[in-house]
Design a protein around this motif. Structure first.
Motif, PDB file in Angstrom:
ATOM      1  N   THR A 201       0.699  -1.301   0.038  1.00 53.32           N
ATOM      2  CA  THR A 201       0.003  -0.163  -0.019  1.00 53.32           C
ATOM      3  C   THR A 201       0.879   1.421   0.064  1.00 53.32           C
ATOM      4  O   THR A 201       0.407   2.448  -0.335  1.00 53.32           O
ATOM      5  N   ALA A 202       2.221   1.183   0.332  1.00 58.80           N
ATOM      6  CA  ALA A 202       2.831   2.278   0.357  1.00 58.80           C
ATOM      7  C   ALA A 202       4.232   2.219   0.581  1.00 58.80           C
ATOM      8  O   ALA A 202       4.816   0.804   1.051  1.00 58.80           O
ATOM      9  N   ALA A 203       5.204   3.078   0.116  1.00 59.98           N
ATOM     10  CA  ALA A 203       6.593   3.063   0.603  1.00 59.98           C
ATOM     11  C   ALA A 203       7.032   4.265   1.365  1.00 59.98           C
ATOM     12  O   ALA A 203       6.446   5.493   1.061  1.00 59.98           O
ATOM     13  N   MET A 204       7.663   4.023   2.432  1.00 60.21           N
ATOM     14  CA  MET A 204       8.279   5.021   3.487  1.00 60.21           C
ATOM     15  C   MET A 204       9.673   5.306   3.576  1.00 60.21           C
ATOM     16  O   MET A 204      10.311   4.071   3.827  1.00 60.21           O
ATOM     17  N   LEU A 205      10.176   6.227   2.992  1.00 60.94           N
ATOM     18  CA  LEU A 205      11.679   6.336   2.721  1.00 60.94           C
ATOM     19  C   LEU A 205      12.065   7.538   3.703  1.00 60.94           C
ATOM     20  O   LEU A 205      11.816   8.741   3.638  1.00 60.94           O
ATOM     21  N   PHE A 206      13.232   7.004   4.695  1.00 62.49           N
ATOM     22  CA  PHE A 206      13.719   7.961   5.624  1.00 62.49           C
ATOM     23  C   PHE A 206      15.053   8.216   5.383  1.00 62.49           C
ATOM     24  O   PHE A 206      16.044   7.405   5.140  1.00 62.49           O
ATOM     25  N   SER A 207      15.550   9.468   4.979  1.00 63.23           N
ATOM     26  CA  SER A 207      16.790  10.008   4.512  1.00 63.23           C
ATOM     27  C   SER A 207      17.234   9.156   3.495  1.00 63.23           C
ATOM     28  O   SER A 207      18.375   8.279   3.385  1.00 63.23           O
ATOM     29  N   PRO A 208      16.336   9.102   2.166  1.00 66.91           N
ATOM     30  CA  PRO A 208      16.541   7.919   1.395  1.00 66.91           C
ATOM     31  C   PRO A 208      17.961   8.094   0.598  1.00 66.91           C
ATOM     32  O   PRO A 208      18.234   9.349   0.211  1.00 66.91           O
ATOM     33  N   ALA A 209      18.700   7.292   0.293  1.00 64.50           N
ATOM     34  CA  ALA A 209      19.888   7.212  -0.322  1.00 64.50           C
ATOM     35  C   ALA A 209      19.829   7.187  -1.940  1.00 64.50           C
ATOM     36  O   ALA A 209      19.191   6.122  -2.514  1.00 64.50           O
ATOM     37  N   SER A 210      20.148   8.197  -2.311  1.00 65.19           N
ATOM     38  CA  SER A 210      20.063   8.425  -4.069  1.00 65.19           C
ATOM     39  C   SER A 210      21.209   8.548  -4.875  1.00 65.19           C
ATOM     40  O   SER A 210      21.502   8.022  -5.725  1.00 65.19           O
ATOM     41  N   ARG A 312       3.807  12.447  -0.102  1.00 59.48           N
ATOM     42  CA  ARG A 312       4.065  13.596   0.836  1.00 59.48           C
ATOM     43  C   ARG A 312       5.642  13.579   1.166  1.00 59.48           C
ATOM     44  O   ARG A 312       5.998  12.395   1.237  1.00 59.48           O
ATOM     45  N   LEU A 313       6.235  14.550   1.487  1.00 59.60           N
ATOM     46  CA  LEU A 313       7.193  14.837   1.604  1.00 59.60           C
ATOM     47  C   LEU A 313       7.555  15.642   3.102  1.00 59.60           C
ATOM     48  O   LEU A 313       7.041  16.900   3.298  1.00 59.60           O
ATOM     49  N   VAL A 314       8.183  14.988   4.197  1.00 62.02           N
ATOM     50  CA  VAL A 314       8.390  15.932   5.374  1.00 62.02           C
ATOM     51  C   VAL A 314       9.791  16.293   5.182  1.00 62.02           C
ATOM     52  O   VAL A 314      10.838  15.787   5.149  1.00 62.02           O
ATOM     53  N   TYR A 315      10.013  17.758   5.077  1.00 62.40           N
ATOM     54  CA  TYR A 315      11.135  18.272   4.568  1.00 62.40           C
ATOM     55  C   TYR A 315      11.724  18.977   5.723  1.00 62.40           C
ATOM     56  O   TYR A 315      11.158  20.155   6.160  1.00 62.40           O
ATOM     57  N   ASP A 416       8.098  13.518  17.135  1.00 62.48           N
ATOM     58  CA  ASP A 416       6.728  13.626  17.811  1.00 62.48           C
ATOM     59  C   ASP A 416       6.000  13.971  16.523  1.00 62.48           C
ATOM     60  O   ASP A 416       4.866  13.618  16.220  1.00 62.48           O
ATOM     61  N   LYS A 417       6.336  15.055  15.854  1.00 62.58           N
ATOM     62  CA  LYS A 417       5.446  15.550  14.824  1.00 62.58           C
ATOM     63  C   LYS A 417       5.685  14.714  13.601  1.00 62.58           C
ATOM     64  O   LYS A 417       4.600  14.422  12.940  1.00 62.58           O
ATOM     65  N   LEU A 418       6.718  14.280  13.207  1.00 62.92           N
ATOM     66  CA  LEU A 418       7.062  13.092  12.242  1.00 62.92           C
ATOM     67  C   LEU A 418       5.988  11.880  12.604  1.00 62.92           C
ATOM     68  O   LEU A 418       5.294  11.298  11.562  1.00 62.92           O
ATOM     69  N   ALA A 419       6.015  11.527  13.742  1.00 57.64           N
ATOM     70  CA  ALA A 419       5.052  10.384  14.088  1.00 57.64           C
ATOM     71  C   ALA A 419       3.608  10.653  13.780  1.00 57.64           C
ATOM     72  O   ALA A 419       2.820   9.824  13.003  1.00 57.64           O
ATOM     73  N   MET A 420       3.487  11.975  13.988  1.00 58.52           N
ATOM     74  CA  MET A 420       1.782  12.338  13.660  1.00 58.52           C
ATOM     75  C   MET A 420       1.540  12.506  12.049  1.00 58.52           C
ATOM     76  O   MET A 420       0.439  12.096  11.748  1.00 58.52           O
ATOM     77  N   HIS A 421       2.719  12.894  11.421  1.00 54.90           N
ATOM     78  CA  HIS A 421       2.685  12.934  10.026  1.00 54.90           C
ATOM     79  C   HIS A 421       2.585  11.551   9.300  1.00 54.90           C
ATOM     80  O   HIS A 421       1.735  11.093   8.454  1.00 54.90           O
ATOM     81  N   GLY A 424      -0.812  10.177  10.000  1.00 53.99           N
ATOM     82  CA  GLY A 424      -2.000  10.945   8.925  1.00 53.99           C
ATOM     83  C   GLY A 424      -1.849  10.361   7.725  1.00 53.99           C
ATOM     84  O   GLY A 424      -2.716  10.171   6.823  1.00 53.99           O
ATOM     85  N   PHE A 425      -0.763   9.864   7.052  1.00 51.47           N
ATOM     86  CA  PHE A 425      -0.369   9.279   5.801  1.00 51.47           C
ATOM     87  C   PHE A 425      -1.033   7.729   5.949  1.00 51.47           C
ATOM     88  O   PHE A 425      -1.739   7.477   5.013  1.00 51.47           O
ATOM     89  N   ILE A 426      -1.035   7.269   6.947  1.00 51.48           N
ATOM     90  CA  ILE A 426      -1.344   5.749   7.180  1.00 51.48           C
ATOM     91  C   ILE A 426      -2.919   5.825   7.044  1.00 51.48           C
ATOM     92  O   ILE A 426      -3.616   5.084   6.283  1.00 51.48           O
ATOM     93  N   LYS A 427      -3.442   6.804   7.545  1.00 45.15           N
ATOM     94  CA  LYS A 427      -5.051   6.532   7.578  1.00 45.15           C
ATOM     95  C   LYS A 427      -5.435   7.220   6.377  1.00 45.15           C
ATOM     96  O   LYS A 427      -6.383   6.705   5.574  1.00 45.15           O
ATOM     97  N   ASP A 428      -4.604   7.951   5.471  1.00 41.84           N
ATOM     98  CA  ASP A 428      -5.120   8.303   4.274  1.00 41.84           C
ATOM     99  C   ASP A 428      -5.105   7.294   2.988  1.00 41.84           C
ATOM    100  O   ASP A 428      -5.950   7.052   2.515  1.00 41.84           O
ATOM    101  N   ILE A 429      -3.961   6.405   3.342  1.00 40.94           N
ATOM    102  CA  ILE A 429      -3.792   5.182   2.231  1.00 40.94           C
ATOM    103  C   ILE A 429      -4.593   4.281   2.665  1.00 40.94           C
ATOM    104  O   ILE A 429      -5.261   3.421   1.707  1.00 40.94           O
ATOM    105  N   GLU A 430      -5.193   4.036   3.847  1.00 37.69           N
ATOM    106  CA  GLU A 430      -6.103   3.211   4.352  1.00 37.69           C
ATOM    107  C   GLU A 430      -7.445   3.256   3.717  1.00 37.69           C
ATOM    108  O   GLU A 430      -8.216   2.653   3.410  1.00 37.69           O
TER     109      GLU A 430
END
Length: 434
Positions: A201-210, A312-315, A416-421, A424-430
């Motif tokens: 249902t989703a991919a979640m990328l933390f400090s992704p190595a590009s 979405r991007l948490v920047y 804590d704010k990242l956890a909130m985001h 929210g993302f999980i609720k949207d994809i579900e």
């Protein structure tokens, strides 16, 4: 009576710290005594966890050292009968499964280069509280000692990742794939290789190595072939949860993993129709995030991905560093610093994003400090490790010049704010899947 040595008292021992930095006391793994896991998709994930634990226990020179670092995730693993009450190094860095009762949804989390599954002890709680079983894996070459990375390549990491992903798809009805740094590159590589199972249902990328900032990473494999030239950095390796020393072969393998998700490669691949959540810092000194912006732009293509409106991007950064070519419809979330405490932080680091400030090992008041910027200066290295008040942030040239000593930030003041985001993302994809 002498104090029992633990993973924490080792950090306090300045003589051991400097001796290990000079002599590499924990740089080499013990001789292998257990067979490796075959990564056959028919093998149960529980069998994989057992095999990984046995490997760490037999090859990590500090595996059985007491390590009283009790995260919320560790305490839950104890309650579920998956860990002993008194933790050792092996107990904390081995891959784990944090199980939900009667749940058909799971998140699989893949760690980054030089790390271990301990990377995810804080993020695991975020997903677990949303009703997900949380699985982590151990990438080959990790969990024992830095020299083990001399014997692996990107294919080894890919093989382990594919097993864990496809085994999790076999066991659950809904799956989120998460990756930190190199782990994120492995997730993108998998999702763009062909048709994607609709259970994902989703991919979640933390400090992704590009791409690394150092564009000569491809040279590492040639340098590594030179006799007696094996290491980029040699550190004390007293961090129980990740390697501090860094061999050339690891840089070569990481470069290969990133090259597989380059724009040239993605141009010829099928883009996954799954929602993408990512987060990174614009002053990340490990990864060139202008390259990350380009990859996210490519993956956001509305012609092939109907679910891209959920991206979405948490920047953590300055708007002026967002390229003009970045999609205007991309949802970008910025968290402002609203406390005096976070104003003391000099920029989000590549390694800090996944840990909360109260993490008992990497948090604000924890013993461990990342001081790898001073490997050639014992005075500043020691001051960074043990001085009472040290400025923290990303190890930019400006920060290193302005603040001496300076420690690389190992936690996320906005966790804590990242956890909130994430919630929210999980609720949207579900909701979108219903």
């Amino acid at each position: 009576m002498a104090q029992q040595q633990t993973c924490l008292t080792q950090l306090e021992d300045q003589a051991l710290m400097m001796k290990s930095k000079r002599e590499g006391l924990f740089r080499e793994p013990l001789p292998r005594s257990h067979s490796t896991f075959s990564y056959n998709i028919e093998q149960a994930f529980s069998d994989y966890l057992t095999a990984a634990y046995l490997q760490i226990s037999s090859e990590n020179p500090r595996a059985n050292l007491p390590c009283p670092v009790y995260t919320d995730t560790y305490q839950q693993l104890v309650a579920q009968g998956a860990r002993p009450a008194n933790a050792t190094v092996a107990d904390l860095i081995s891959p784990f499964e944090l199980k939900q009762a009667d749940s058909r949804k799971a998140v699989l989390l893949i760690h980054g280069l030089t790390d271990s599954p301990f990377t995810y002890h804080d993020l695991a709680q975020v997903y677990y509280q949303q009703g997900y079983t949380v699985r982590t894996i151990l990438l080959p070459g990790h969990g024992t000692a830095p020299a083990a990375l001399r014997d692996i390549d990107a294919d080894d990491w890919q093989k382990a990742s594919v097993y864990a992903i496809e085994r999790t798809l076999k066991d659950f009805d809904q799956v989120i794939l998460g990756g930190y740094s190199t782990g994120a590159a492995l997730v993108i590589d998998y999702l763009t290789q062909g048709p994607v199972d609709n259970k994902i249902t989703a991919a979640m990328l933390f400090s992704p190595a590009s791409e690394p900032h150092n564009k000569n990473g491809w040279l590492a494999k040639w340098v590594d072939a030179i006799p007696f030239v094996n290491w980029i950095d040699k550190d004390a390796d007293l961090d129980f949860a990740k390697y501090e020393s860094f061999p050339f072969s690891a840089a070569s393998a990481s470069h290969e993993a990133m090259s597989r998700i380059s724009l040239d490669e993605l141009r010829h691949r099928q883009l996954p129709n799954v929602a993408i959540f990512s987060t990174f810092s614009d002053i990340d000194t490990t990864i060139d995030n202008q390259a990350t912006f380009k990859i996210l732009t490519k993956l956001h293509d509305p012609k092939t991905r109907k679910n891209n409106q959920l991206d979405r991007l948490v920047y953590y950064g300055d708007d002026k560093n967002i390229p003009a070519s970045f999609p205007a419809d991309y949802q970008i979330i910025r968290d402002d610093c609203d406390t005096d405490d976070c104003k003391k932080i000099k920029g989000m680091s590549h390694i800090g994003i996944v840990n909360k400030p109260s993490n008992p090992y990497y948090g604000r008041k924890a013993l461990y400090r990342n001081c790898g910027s001073y490997l050639d200066d014992d005075t500043l290295y020691t001051a960074c490790k043990y001085q009472k008040d040290v400025v923290m942030g990303e190890r930019t040239a400006e920060n290193l010049q302005a603040h001496k000593p300076f420690a690389r930030l190992t936690f996320n003041p906005y966790f804590d704010k990242l956890a909130m985001h994430i919630n929210g993302f999980i609720k949207d994809i579900e909701s979108a899947a219903q």
